[in-house]
Design a protein around this motif. Sequence first.
Motif, PDB file in Angstrom:
ATOM      1  N   MET A  32       0.840  -1.186   0.000  1.00  0.00           N
ATOM      2  CA  MET A  32       0.000   0.000   0.000  1.00  0.00           C
ATOM      3  C   MET A  32       0.886   1.251   0.000  1.00  0.00           C
ATOM      4  SD  MET A  32      -2.987   1.055   2.749  1.00  0.00           S
ATOM      5  CE  MET A  32      -3.747  -0.559   2.639  1.00  0.00           C
ATOM      6  N   GLN A  33       0.570   2.213  -0.880  1.00  0.00           N
ATOM      7  CA  GLN A  33       1.348   3.446  -0.934  1.00  0.00           C
ATOM      8  C   GLN A  33       0.772   4.485   0.018  1.00  0.00           C
ATOM      9  OE1 GLN A  33       1.652   4.716  -5.016  1.00  0.00           O
ATOM     10  NE2 GLN A  33       3.077   3.068  -5.563  1.00  0.00           N
ATOM     11  N   ILE A  34       1.526   5.587   0.197  1.00  0.00           N
ATOM     12  CA  ILE A  34       1.182   6.557   1.215  1.00  0.00           C
ATOM     13  C   ILE A  34      -0.176   7.217   0.961  1.00  0.00           C
ATOM     14  CG2 ILE A  34       2.449   8.464   0.096  1.00  0.00           C
ATOM     15  CD1 ILE A  34       3.228   9.354   2.972  1.00  0.00           C
ATOM     16  N   LYS A  35      -0.495   7.475  -0.296  1.00  0.00           N
ATOM     17  CA  LYS A  35      -1.780   8.099  -0.602  1.00  0.00           C
ATOM     18  C   LYS A  35      -2.939   7.185  -0.246  1.00  0.00           C
ATOM     19  CE  LYS A  35      -4.341  10.415  -4.282  1.00  0.00           C
ATOM     20  NZ  LYS A  35      -4.372  10.799  -5.714  1.00  0.00           N
ATOM     21  N   GLU A  36      -2.804   5.896  -0.600  1.00  0.00           N
ATOM     22  CA  GLU A  36      -3.851   4.921  -0.270  1.00  0.00           C
ATOM     23  C   GLU A  36      -4.024   4.805   1.244  1.00  0.00           C
ATOM     24  OE1 GLU A  36      -3.741   1.231  -3.048  1.00  0.00           O
ATOM     25  OE2 GLU A  36      -1.673   1.960  -2.855  1.00  0.00           O
ATOM     26  N   LEU A  37      -2.892   4.773   1.954  1.00  0.00           N
ATOM     27  CA  LEU A  37      -2.945   4.654   3.414  1.00  0.00           C
ATOM     28  C   LEU A  37      -3.607   5.872   4.035  1.00  0.00           C
ATOM     29  CD1 LEU A  37      -2.234   3.161   6.000  1.00  0.00           C
ATOM     30  CD2 LEU A  37       0.062   4.157   5.894  1.00  0.00           C
ATOM     31  N   ALA A  38      -3.270   7.059   3.532  1.00  0.00           N
ATOM     32  CA  ALA A  38      -3.862   8.287   4.057  1.00  0.00           C
ATOM     33  C   ALA A  38      -5.380   8.277   3.890  1.00  0.00           C
ATOM     34  CB  ALA A  38      -3.248   9.500   3.354  1.00  0.00           C
ATOM     35  N   GLU A  39      -5.848   7.808   2.736  1.00  0.00           N
ATOM     36  CA  GLU A  39      -7.288   7.739   2.491  1.00  0.00           C
ATOM     37  C   GLU A  39      -7.941   6.700   3.390  1.00  0.00           C
ATOM     38  OE1 GLU A  39      -7.624   6.958  -1.660  1.00  0.00           O
ATOM     39  OE2 GLU A  39      -7.166   9.037  -2.260  1.00  0.00           O
ATOM     40  N   LYS A  40      -7.276   5.574   3.582  1.00  0.00           N
ATOM     41  CA  LYS A  40      -7.820   4.494   4.422  1.00  0.00           C
ATOM     42  C   LYS A  40      -8.004   4.944   5.870  1.00  0.00           C
ATOM     43  CE  LYS A  40      -6.713  -0.242   5.944  1.00  0.00           C
ATOM     44  NZ  LYS A  40      -7.922  -0.930   5.444  1.00  0.00           N
ATOM     45  N   LEU A  41      -7.030   5.707   6.382  1.00  0.00           N
ATOM     46  CA  LEU A  41      -7.061   6.129   7.788  1.00  0.00           C
ATOM     47  C   LEU A  41      -7.644   7.522   7.971  1.00  0.00           C
ATOM     48  CD1 LEU A  41      -3.591   4.786   9.031  1.00  0.00           C
ATOM     49  CD2 LEU A  41      -5.835   3.671   9.118  1.00  0.00           C
ATOM     50  N   ASN A  42      -8.024   8.157   6.860  1.00  0.00           N
ATOM     51  CA  ASN A  42      -8.616   9.499   6.904  1.00  0.00           C
ATOM     52  C   ASN A  42      -7.678  10.522   7.566  1.00  0.00           C
ATOM     53  OD1 ASN A  42     -10.644  11.352   6.322  1.00  0.00           O
ATOM     54  ND2 ASN A  42     -11.625  11.090   8.328  1.00  0.00           N
ATOM     55  N   ILE A  43      -6.400  10.448   7.188  1.00  0.00           N
ATOM     56  CA  ILE A  43      -5.414  11.425   7.639  1.00  0.00           C
ATOM     57  C   ILE A  43      -4.648  11.908   6.409  1.00  0.00           C
ATOM     58  CG2 ILE A  43      -5.143  10.453   9.959  1.00  0.00           C
ATOM     59  CD1 ILE A  43      -2.645   9.023   8.978  1.00  0.00           C
ATOM     60  N   SER A  44      -3.811  12.901   6.596  1.00  0.00           N
ATOM     61  CA  SER A  44      -3.068  13.451   5.460  1.00  0.00           C
ATOM     62  C   SER A  44      -1.737  12.724   5.286  1.00  0.00           C
ATOM     63  CB  SER A  44      -2.805  14.947   5.666  1.00  0.00           C
ATOM     64  OG  SER A  44      -1.886  15.127   6.725  1.00  0.00           O
ATOM     65  N   PRO A  45      -1.204  12.679   4.055  1.00  0.00           N
ATOM     66  CA  PRO A  45       0.138  12.124   3.846  1.00  0.00           C
ATOM     67  C   PRO A  45       1.184  12.856   4.676  1.00  0.00           C
ATOM     68  CG  PRO A  45      -0.991  12.349   1.746  1.00  0.00           C
ATOM     69  CD  PRO A  45      -1.853  13.030   2.776  1.00  0.00           C
ATOM     70  N   ARG A  46       0.940  14.134   4.936  1.00  0.00           N
ATOM     71  CA  ARG A  46       1.877  14.920   5.744  1.00  0.00           C
ATOM     72  C   ARG A  46       1.970  14.363   7.168  1.00  0.00           C
ATOM     73  NH1 ARG A  46       1.387  21.473   6.799  1.00  0.00           N
ATOM     74  NH2 ARG A  46       3.270  21.683   8.067  1.00  0.00           N
ATOM     75  N   THR A  47       0.819  13.950   7.703  1.00  0.00           N
ATOM     76  CA  THR A  47       0.809  13.373   9.053  1.00  0.00           C
ATOM     77  C   THR A  47       1.613  12.076   9.091  1.00  0.00           C
ATOM     78  OG1 THR A  47      -1.362  14.322   9.526  1.00  0.00           O
ATOM     79  CG2 THR A  47      -0.673  12.464  10.892  1.00  0.00           C
ATOM     80  N   ILE A  48       1.466  11.272   8.059  1.00  0.00           N
ATOM     81  CA  ILE A  48       2.211  10.009   7.989  1.00  0.00           C
ATOM     82  C   ILE A  48       3.714  10.292   7.936  1.00  0.00           C
ATOM     83  CG2 ILE A  48       2.622   7.934   6.618  1.00  0.00           C
ATOM     84  CD1 ILE A  48      -0.317   8.150   5.692  1.00  0.00           C
ATOM     85  N   ARG A  49       4.103  11.278   7.134  1.00  0.00           N
ATOM     86  CA  ARG A  49       5.523  11.626   7.036  1.00  0.00           C
ATOM     87  C   ARG A  49       6.049  12.154   8.368  1.00  0.00           C
ATOM     88  NH1 ARG A  49       3.612  14.167   2.192  1.00  0.00           N
ATOM     89  NH2 ARG A  49       3.971  12.811   0.361  1.00  0.00           N
ATOM     90  N   PHE A  50       5.191  12.885   9.084  1.00  0.00           N
ATOM     91  CA  PHE A  50       5.592  13.404  10.401  1.00  0.00           C
ATOM     92  C   PHE A  50       5.947  12.262  11.347  1.00  0.00           C
ATOM     93  CE2 PHE A  50       4.161  14.280  14.786  1.00  0.00           C
ATOM     94  CZ  PHE A  50       5.030  15.307  15.125  1.00  0.00           C
TER      95      PHE A  50
END
Length: 348
Positions: A1-19
Amino acid sequence: MQIKELAEKLNISPRTIRFYEQKGLISPHKQEHNLYRRFTEKEVWRLQTIISLREAGMTIEDIKKALPLAGDEDTEQLQYYLEMQRSIIFSQWLELKQIIETTDTMIDLLKYQQTLPLEDIFLLAEGSKRWRETRKNWNDKWNFDHQALTHDNNVVNNDREYKDYEKALQTTIDWVAPKAGERGLDIGTGTGNLAGKFLEKGIPIAGIDQSKEMLKHCGRKHPQMELKLGNFLAIPYLDGQFDFIVTSFALHHISDEQKILALGEMRRVLKPHGRICITDLMFENEDQKVQYIADLERQGRTEDIQLILNAYYATNSTLLSWFDENGYITKHKQLNELLTMVYAVPIR
């Protein structure tokens, strides 16, 4: 799963994941040819857990400790940090309750006296501050985590602190006389020796202790028992949960001022007409304490004197006075020169 897909799945932003990646909480695999992040199901679970812990108020540093990057399946460390967080939240909740009560008192003064004298404001604020500091100013100078594995052996072979230990536990059961359908709480449960006697009678009982190692040992002995990290000053339960509260050989580990807070906390989590049984080392009054220490000095019993000076032995009269002022009837019994039982039932 890529970062965009994960962000959509968890309803958060890719920026939060990178943080969270920058903070070292997650470490996704990066493809060699394009450096795209790829997330496995395990990493998705980890990120969901991180988000939940943040919602619960845990700091980044505490989450790092609770979730080792190695992905260890052992949840013990995570459970400990969650329980610690719950304990902190209950302490904060009690502080807020104190602030609300202080504010309500000020409102009542204004409502009925049409004034709020500066002296009254000062006394209310100081009282609130003092109770808040009293609740926070406790530390485990006895290192109970270290004592956990040897505790059961110690109570059997220690004829000073734990003299008449079994008799005390059995008398506690007899005095409380639990009925079918009742639920109890053991404060400072340690390895669950007192609680275990209630369980043998088929009486459900929960236990709290500030020592995670004591709780682990208790859980191994009594897997059916509900255990929570907590202490006398911030009992991690909502109001009106229990029919009775017991505590044995534990109250002398908090100061006299903290004992008053502890009694209020016990009353808070009890149902109406809930009863309290305290089994602990205490003196009849201050004069007896002075005389007892003097007798020990004459006998050269320096270790026994040190035990007393390192603890906060209650005076029986102080506990009885609090119960009397707060609408309880009591009975008490001295089992030996230091060990006393106090049983209290509310009459209003």
